[in-house]
Design a protein around this motif. Structure first.
Motif, mmCIF file in Angstrom:
data_model
loop_
_atom_site.group_PDB
_atom_site.id
_atom_site.type_symbol
_atom_site.label_atom_id
_atom_site.label_comp_id
_atom_site.label_asym_id
_atom_site.label_seq_id
_atom_site.Cartn_x
_atom_site.Cartn_y
_atom_site.Cartn_z
ATOM 1 N N HIS A 1 15.903 -2.822 26.423
ATOM 2 C CA HIS A 1 16.025 -2.445 25.005
ATOM 3 C C HIS A 1 17.281 -3.026 24.366
ATOM 4 N N ASP B 1 17.489 3.762 26.141
ATOM 5 C CA ASP B 1 16.313 4.045 25.322
ATOM 6 C C ASP B 1 16.564 5.344 24.563
ATOM 7 N N ASP B 2 17.428 5.258 23.562
ATOM 8 C CA ASP B 2 17.754 6.457 22.791
ATOM 9 C C ASP B 2 16.586 6.897 21.922
ATOM 10 N N GLU C 1 20.219 5.006 18.162
ATOM 11 C CA GLU C 1 19.198 3.940 18.173
ATOM 12 C C GLU C 1 19.135 3.252 16.810
ATOM 13 N N VAL D 1 11.830 4.185 15.050
ATOM 14 C CA VAL D 1 13.169 4.792 15.034
ATOM 15 C C VAL D 1 13.370 5.558 13.726
#
Length: 421
Positions: free
Chosen positions: A115, A310-311, A334, A343
């Protein structure tokens, strides 16, 4: 739930590698259950590359192939430890041939998997300078652009022009779906299926045809796609996950939970753990749900230890377990790195859970802007509008249920609607 098709859609490249090696299996009087086709294919690819490198250790192209296969291995097994192996193999490739395009493609795929989409985009652009007519370059670039919230259609078109196959058609499908063209996305996936040559490609296409149908409320079609894929590979975890979702949507929760229990034991992927935990909690099995959320936290920690983050997934998981503060902190982190619509939706929902509906509406509107027919987006936006006392809330919640009357929060959408009327 989150579905990131494009980031992980490198199956076509792996399949091409697999066709060049032979099976290594031997007879066994009591054989264990056969692995899924994609796992077998990866094992053969990795074994063949390792064998070749023992004979020709300076072969930069094979080091790059091995590194790319490790990236795929991490995706399939849910084990981020493979990222370190991938990094080592790809660095070795560059040692033997600096700036070789295949190593840059592999490093770009690795950055996408971790990511780190900005790095992935930069690596893909470097690879394009070396391999301007290679489709795989544009696959990595399109994935990075998409996840950064940038326009990727031209890149996908370039990939289609160079090599109209499974990787390019599936990326085209995701691009179309995000812009609200569901029928166009289905046509692209059907073209991908027609182009599929090996079982891993067929399974991949059947799964995503099933996902598209499920996300648009067509349960029978979704189930049929998963079933047809399972005829090709009865052990594929993605298709079994699809069947579990259909079972849950039809009210056969115990059947779904049995499948999820098997899935997380075989492949503890964050998506499977999250869905299993949510379903356990809805079935009133809170202690078991908490244990699965703990395992999910461990998976996030492993990803961080392997250089990834991977927030987005962390935010969605925190929201679903009732931790509004962590959900917001993760979503903001993110959003600071990328402005993809997923997001925006996660940030909107986290703001709502923290009582900041005025700010939440701005992000919910941004999530809806490209036109993606997404029931979760509509549910979140409708709920935020209802909290603000806006009259259009009922229409938006109705829209969520029209898109997919079986999505996980459909019951909550109906309850909110009932309170508005």
């Amino acid at each position: 739930m989150i579905r990131l098709v494009a980031v992980t859609a490198i199956v076509g490249g792996i399949a091409l590698l697999v066709t060049a090696v032979s099976a290594l299996s031997t007879p066994d009087a009591n054989p264990p259950p056969a692995p899924a086709a994609v796992e077998s294919a990866l094992h053969r690819t990795i074994s063949a590359a390792q064998d070749k490198l023992r004979r020709t250790p300076s072969d930069a192209r094979t080091w790059a192939s091995l590194g790319t296969a490790y990236v795929e291995q991490a995706r399939v097994t849910g084990d981020p430890a493979y990222y370190a192996k991938a990094q080592g193999a790809l660095d070795e490739s560059l040692e033997h041939q600096p700036d070789n395009g295949w190593a840059l493609v592999g490093l770009g795929a690795l950055a996408n998997a971790r990511h780190d989409f900005t790095t992935a985009r930069d690596l893909a652009q470097r690879a394009a300078a070396v391999l301007p007519d290679t489709a795989e370059v544009y696959g990595v670039l399109a994935d990075a652009q998409t996840q950064l919230g940038l326009e990727a259609t031209a890149t996908v078109q370039r990939m289609l022009d160079l090599e109209p196959g499974v990787p390019s058609f599936t990326r085209a499908a995701y691009d179309l779906e995000q812009r609200g063209d569901v029928e166009g996305a289905r046509t692209a996936l059907e073209r991908a299926l027609e182009a599929a040559v090996v079982p891993t490609e067929v399974v991949f296409c059947r799964y995503h045809l099933g996902e598209l149908a499920f996300d648009n409320g067509r349960l029978d079609e979704a189930e049929a796609q998963y079933e047809q894929g399972l005829l090709v590979d009865p052990r594929d975890v993605t298709l079994l996950q699809g069947k579990a979702k259909v079972a849950a949507a039809r009210g056969r929760v115990d059947d779904a939970l049995r499948v999820y229990e098997e899935l997380v034991a075989r492949a503890p992927l964050p998506q499977f753990l999250h869905e299993y935990a949510v379903l356990l909690r809805r079935a009133g099995r809170g202690d078991e749900a908490a244990r699965q959320f703990s395992v999910l936290d461990q998976q996030f920690a492993l990803l961080a230890a392997s250089g990834g983050s991977d927030d987005l997934a962390a935010s969605v998981a925190a929201a679903d377990r009732g931790d509004a503060v962590t959900a917001l902190r993760s979503a903001e982190a993110e959003w600071g790195r990328r402005q993809h619509v997923l997001v925006a939706d996660a940030l909107a929902w986290a703001l709502h859970l923290n009582g900041r509906d005025g700010e939440a509406l701005e992000y919910a509107t941004r999530a809806a802007a490209p036109g993606w027919r997404n029931a979760v987006f509509a549910f979140h936006r409708g709920t935020i509008l209802a909290a603000l006392g806006r009259p259009e809330a009922a229409d938006v919640l109705d829209e969520a249920l029209r898109i997919n009357p079986h999505f996980p929060d459909a019951g909550a959408a109906r309850s909110t609607l009932a309170g508005l009327r």
